[in-house]
Design a protein around this motif. Structure first.
Motif, PDB file in Angstrom:
ATOM      1  N   ALA A 115       0.835  -1.695  -0.073  1.00 15.90           N
ATOM      2  CA  ALA A 115      -0.037   0.000  -0.264  1.00 15.90           C
ATOM      3  C   ALA A 115       0.781   1.225  -0.035  1.00 15.90           C
ATOM      4  CB  ALA A 115      -0.937  -0.506   1.224  1.00 15.90           C
ATOM      5  N   ASN A 116       2.090   0.888   0.622  1.00 15.03           N
ATOM      6  CA  ASN A 116       2.668   2.642   0.528  1.00 15.03           C
ATOM      7  C   ASN A 116       3.484   3.098  -0.470  1.00 15.03           C
ATOM      8  OD1 ASN A 116       2.650   2.894   3.389  1.00 15.03           O
ATOM      9  ND2 ASN A 116       4.425   2.166   3.987  1.00 15.03           N
ATOM     10  N   GLN A 117       3.359   1.916  -1.426  1.00 11.38           N
ATOM     11  CA  GLN A 117       4.235   2.054  -2.577  1.00 11.38           C
ATOM     12  C   GLN A 117       2.392   2.916  -3.723  1.00 11.38           C
ATOM     13  OE1 GLN A 117       7.425   1.813  -3.348  1.00 11.38           O
ATOM     14  NE2 GLN A 117       7.345   1.651  -1.443  1.00 11.38           N
ATOM     15  N   GLY A 118       1.255   2.793  -2.908  1.00  7.27           N
ATOM     16  CA  GLY A 118       0.726   3.353  -4.170  1.00  7.27           C
ATOM     17  C   GLY A 118      -0.589   1.890  -4.483  1.00  7.27           C
ATOM     18  N   ILE A 119      -0.216   1.328  -3.946  1.00  5.80           N
ATOM     19  CA  ILE A 119      -0.536   0.193  -4.885  1.00  5.80           C
ATOM     20  C   ILE A 119      -2.116  -0.826  -4.428  1.00  5.80           C
ATOM     21  CG2 ILE A 119      -0.652  -2.440  -5.766  1.00  5.80           C
ATOM     22  CD1 ILE A 119       2.640  -1.460  -6.242  1.00  5.80           C
ATOM     23  N   ALA A 120      -2.944  -0.223  -5.356  1.00  3.63           N
ATOM     24  CA  ALA A 120      -4.659  -0.826  -4.065  1.00  3.63           C
ATOM     25  C   ALA A 120      -4.236  -2.283  -3.616  1.00  3.63           C
ATOM     26  CB  ALA A 120      -5.413  -1.069  -5.209  1.00  3.63           C
ATOM     27  N   VAL A 121      -4.544  -2.302  -2.989  1.00  2.84           N
ATOM     28  CA  VAL A 121      -4.250  -4.192  -1.772  1.00  2.84           C
ATOM     29  C   VAL A 121      -5.151  -4.528  -1.373  1.00  2.84           C
ATOM     30  CG1 VAL A 121      -2.323  -2.933   0.087  1.00  2.84           C
ATOM     31  CG2 VAL A 121      -2.663  -5.250  -0.821  1.00  2.84           C
ATOM     32  N   GLN A 122      -5.152  -5.843  -1.832  1.00  2.00           N
ATOM     33  CA  GLN A 122      -6.507  -6.564  -0.479  1.00  2.00           C
ATOM     34  C   GLN A 122      -5.739  -7.789   0.024  1.00  2.00           C
ATOM     35  OE1 GLN A 122     -10.641  -7.597  -2.743  1.00  2.00           O
ATOM     36  NE2 GLN A 122      -8.747  -7.178  -4.878  1.00  2.00           N
ATOM     37  N   GLY A 123      -6.065  -7.808   1.119  1.00  2.00           N
ATOM     38  CA  GLY A 123      -5.899  -9.165   1.941  1.00  2.00           C
ATOM     39  C   GLY A 123      -7.457  -9.725   2.487  1.00  2.00           C
ATOM     40  N   HIS A 124      -7.192 -11.204   3.063  1.00  2.00           N
ATOM     41  CA  HIS A 124      -7.734 -11.951   3.323  1.00  2.00           C
ATOM     42  C   HIS A 124      -8.049 -12.438   4.855  1.00  2.00           C
ATOM     43  CE1 HIS A 124      -7.796 -16.731   0.970  1.00  2.00           C
ATOM     44  NE2 HIS A 124      -8.995 -16.640   1.347  1.00  2.00           N
ATOM     45  N   VAL A 125      -9.539 -12.832   5.053  1.00  2.00           N
ATOM     46  CA  VAL A 125      -9.484 -13.918   6.288  1.00  2.00           C
ATOM     47  C   VAL A 125     -10.597 -14.177   5.765  1.00  2.00           C
ATOM     48  CG1 VAL A 125      -9.786 -10.988   7.170  1.00  2.00           C
ATOM     49  CG2 VAL A 125     -11.461 -11.437   6.393  1.00  2.00           C
ATOM     50  N   GLY A 126     -10.555 -14.670   7.248  1.00  2.00           N
ATOM     51  CA  GLY A 126     -12.122 -16.106   7.677  1.00  2.00           C
ATOM     52  C   GLY A 126     -11.044 -17.401   7.139  1.00  2.00           C
ATOM     53  N   MET A 127     -11.347 -18.568   6.567  1.00  2.77           N
ATOM     54  CA  MET A 127     -11.093 -19.707   6.546  1.00  2.77           C
ATOM     55  C   MET A 127     -10.145 -19.290   5.186  1.00  2.77           C
ATOM     56  SD  MET A 127     -10.015 -22.015   5.493  1.00  2.77           S
ATOM     57  CE  MET A 127     -11.084 -22.514   3.463  1.00  2.77           C
ATOM     58  N   VAL A 128      -8.980 -18.863   5.452  1.00  5.56           N
ATOM     59  CA  VAL A 128      -7.106 -18.579   4.488  1.00  5.56           C
ATOM     60  C   VAL A 128      -6.540 -20.362   4.333  1.00  5.56           C
ATOM     61  CG1 VAL A 128      -5.207 -17.566   4.241  1.00  5.56           C
ATOM     62  CG2 VAL A 128      -7.395 -16.038   5.636  1.00  5.56           C
ATOM     63  N   PRO A 129      -7.377 -20.790   3.053  1.00  3.78           N
ATOM     64  CA  PRO A 129      -6.767 -22.021   3.450  1.00  3.78           C
ATOM     65  C   PRO A 129      -5.138 -22.059   3.572  1.00  3.78           C
ATOM     66  CG  PRO A 129      -7.961 -21.624   1.113  1.00  3.78           C
ATOM     67  CD  PRO A 129      -7.853 -20.749   1.921  1.00  3.78           C
ATOM     68  N   SER A 130      -4.719 -21.412   3.148  1.00  6.18           N
ATOM     69  CA  SER A 130      -3.211 -21.541   3.547  1.00  6.18           C
ATOM     70  C   SER A 130      -3.213 -21.671   5.123  1.00  6.18           C
ATOM     71  CB  SER A 130      -1.978 -20.886   3.048  1.00  6.18           C
ATOM     72  OG  SER A 130      -2.400 -19.077   3.511  1.00  6.18           O
ATOM     73  N   LYS A 131      -3.821 -21.415   5.989  1.00  3.41           N
ATOM     74  CA  LYS A 131      -3.927 -21.216   7.168  1.00  3.41           C
ATOM     75  C   LYS A 131      -4.603 -22.083   8.478  1.00  3.41           C
ATOM     76  CE  LYS A 131      -2.552 -16.957   7.434  1.00  3.41           C
ATOM     77  NZ  LYS A 131      -2.394 -15.136   7.586  1.00  3.41           N
ATOM     78  N   SER A 132      -4.957 -23.078   7.021  1.00  2.00           N
ATOM     79  CA  SER A 132      -6.370 -23.918   7.658  1.00  2.00           C
ATOM     80  C   SER A 132      -5.748 -25.023   8.534  1.00  2.00           C
ATOM     81  CB  SER A 132      -6.627 -24.956   6.606  1.00  2.00           C
ATOM     82  OG  SER A 132      -6.461 -25.409   5.727  1.00  2.00           O
ATOM     83  N   ILE A 133      -4.571 -25.389   8.892  1.00  2.00           N
ATOM     84  CA  ILE A 133      -3.769 -27.009   9.828  1.00  2.00           C
ATOM     85  C   ILE A 133      -4.010 -25.598  10.856  1.00  2.00           C
ATOM     86  CG2 ILE A 133      -2.099 -25.526   8.680  1.00  2.00           C
ATOM     87  CD1 ILE A 133      -2.463 -28.981  10.253  1.00  2.00           C
ATOM     88  N   GLN A 134      -4.386 -24.509  10.437  1.00  2.00           N
ATOM     89  CA  GLN A 134      -4.188 -23.957  12.326  1.00  2.00           C
ATOM     90  C   GLN A 134      -5.710 -23.481  13.179  1.00  2.00           C
ATOM     91  OE1 GLN A 134      -2.506 -19.732  11.680  1.00  2.00           O
ATOM     92  NE2 GLN A 134      -0.867 -20.655  10.676  1.00  2.00           N
ATOM     93  N   LEU A 135      -6.333 -23.713  11.865  1.00  2.00           N
ATOM     94  CA  LEU A 135      -7.741 -23.342  12.308  1.00  2.00           C
ATOM     95  C   LEU A 135      -8.484 -24.855  12.441  1.00  2.00           C
ATOM     96  CD1 LEU A 135      -8.543 -21.295   9.132  1.00  2.00           C
ATOM     97  CD2 LEU A 135      -8.881 -20.542  11.893  1.00  2.00           C
ATOM     98  N   GLY A 136      -8.129 -26.228  12.174  1.00  2.30           N
ATOM     99  CA  GLY A 136      -8.540 -26.938  12.157  1.00  2.30           C
ATOM    100  C   GLY A 136      -9.342 -27.915  11.207  1.00  2.30           C
ATOM    101  N   GLY A 137      -8.706 -26.637  10.096  1.00  2.00           N
ATOM    102  CA  GLY A 137      -8.720 -27.778   9.043  1.00  2.00           C
ATOM    103  C   GLY A 137      -9.887 -26.686   8.286  1.00  2.00           C
ATOM    104  N   MET A 138     -10.385 -27.533   7.228  1.00  2.00           N
ATOM    105  CA  MET A 138     -10.625 -26.600   6.361  1.00  2.00           C
ATOM    106  C   MET A 138     -12.774 -26.332   6.776  1.00  2.00           C
ATOM    107  SD  MET A 138      -9.433 -26.027   3.673  1.00  2.00           S
ATOM    108  CE  MET A 138     -10.114 -25.352   2.611  1.00  2.00           C
ATOM    109  N   ARG A 139     -13.068 -25.371   6.968  1.00  6.68           N
ATOM    110  CA  ARG A 139     -14.322 -25.407   7.821  1.00  6.68           C
ATOM    111  C   ARG A 139     -14.575 -24.010   8.043  1.00  6.68           C
ATOM    112  NH1 ARG A 139     -13.514 -22.717  12.847  1.00  6.68           N
ATOM    113  NH2 ARG A 139     -12.018 -22.417  13.701  1.00  6.68           N
ATOM    114  N   THR A 140     -15.926 -23.791   7.961  1.00  6.24           N
ATOM    115  CA  THR A 140     -16.377 -22.227   8.494  1.00  6.24           C
ATOM    116  C   THR A 140     -15.627 -21.489   9.841  1.00  6.24           C
ATOM    117  OG1 THR A 140     -18.768 -23.432   7.882  1.00  6.24           O
ATOM    118  CG2 THR A 140     -18.529 -20.635   8.719  1.00  6.24           C
ATOM    119  N   VAL A 141     -15.558 -20.320   9.545  1.00  5.06           N
ATOM    120  CA  VAL A 141     -15.311 -19.472  10.348  1.00  5.06           C
ATOM    121  C   VAL A 141     -16.307 -18.491  10.923  1.00  5.06           C
ATOM    122  CG1 VAL A 141     -12.982 -17.569  10.877  1.00  5.06           C
ATOM    123  CG2 VAL A 141     -12.616 -19.668  10.143  1.00  5.06           C
ATOM    124  N   GLY A 142     -16.565 -18.113  12.074  1.00  2.00           N
ATOM    125  CA  GLY A 142     -16.978 -16.805  12.593  1.00  2.00           C
ATOM    126  C   GLY A 142     -18.523 -18.062  13.209  1.00  2.00           C
TER     127      GLY A 142
END
Length: 275
Positions: A115-142
């Motif tokens: 963002a500091n370089q003036g590029i429009a940027v988006q993030g990723h929240v909820g069940m981020v697949p690459s972090k599913s191991i930390q969430l207990g697998g692929m599941r609904t969050v929230g």
């Protein structure tokens, strides 16, 4: 269409700008986003007036050829760019080629760096697949209040880091409906219900090309049946080729070109002399 300058200072036209997205969010106008991996898919998507396309940064140039005026986000795959320097270089490269925004699942520091370089940027929240191991697998969050509040906190951190939007994946639909009123981010809902500002699906799921689609997907076509039919036709054709070679039917006279008669005589004479 809106006239815009890309990050690389090319004058182009786009169907949608980020300012338009915020205006749509304010009045509750839903937008649509579909994935594309190549120009052919992108052309189909653009022809049907889908608002946005998301693609991998490596595929971006080909996708842009298919949808020259559609708002396109280039996703920076985590395994493709490792160090912060590589991630930033990838983001700048995509933006210079005309990507309207980039998406990264990486840390808030990475989001802020882009963002500091003036590029429009988006993030990723909820069940981020690459972090599913930390969430207990692929599941609904929230599904609990604490998890829903944690998703909102992630959104607020993205806002503070300079993001304009985020992909919200597999979040309980009523949780997103409640927390979306408390964020200025443009929310791209996939498997998170209708409360997102943008409703997002994969091209292959929409077209019915996924054999075992996720629960949130719906198809409006039967691409899988066509693929199976095409697979059988390909198998039949390849077998036909092998059988024709074995029988001597291929290559046939119509597939080849012969030497000029006098030149063939010269060749045979020359070969006889060598022998």
């Amino acid at each position: 269409m809106k006239k815009i300058y890309t990050y690389g200072h090319a004058l182009e036209e786009r169907n949608l700008t980020i300012a338009d997205m915020h205006a749509n969010k304010a009045v509750g106008r839903k937008m649509t986003q579909v994935t594309a991996q190549n120009a052919q898919e992108a052309e189909i998507i653009a022809d049907q007036d889908i608002d946005m396309i998301i693609t991998g940064s490596d595929w971006y140039p080909d996708v842009r050829r298919g949808a020259p005026n559609t708002f396109i986000t280039a996703a920076l795959f985590a395994g493709r760019y490792i160090t912060n320097e590589e991630i930033l270089a990838g983001a700048i490269d995509a933006a210079m080629k005309g990507a309207d925004s980039v998406l990264t699942p990486r840390s808030l520091d990475v989001v802020e760096m882009i963002a500091n370089q003036g590029i429009a940027v988006q993030g990723h929240v909820g069940m981020v697949p690459s972090k599913s191991i930390q969430l207990g697998g692929m599941r609904t969050v929230g599904k609990t209040a604490d998890e829903a509040l944690a998703v909102l906190e992630d959104m607020r951190r993205l806002e503070d880091a300079g993001a304009f939007g985020c992909e919200v994946e597999c979040v309980a639909e009523d949780a997103l409906a409640a927390i979306s009123k408390h964020t200025s981010l443009i929310t791209n809902s996939i498997g998170a219900g209708p409360a997102g500002d943008v409703i997002f699906l994969f091209f292959e799921d929409i077209c019915g090309e996924t054999e075992n689609p996720p629960r949130h997907a719906q198809s409006w076509g039967d691409g899988a049946a066509i693929r199976r039919q095409l697979d059988q036709e390909r198998r039949k054709a390849v077998k036909g080729f092998k059988d024709a070679v074995a029988s001597g039917d291929y290559p046939a006279q119509g597939h080849v070109v012969s030497m000029l008669a006098e030149e063939k005589d010269k060749l045979l004479e020359a070969l006889d002399k060598r022998a």
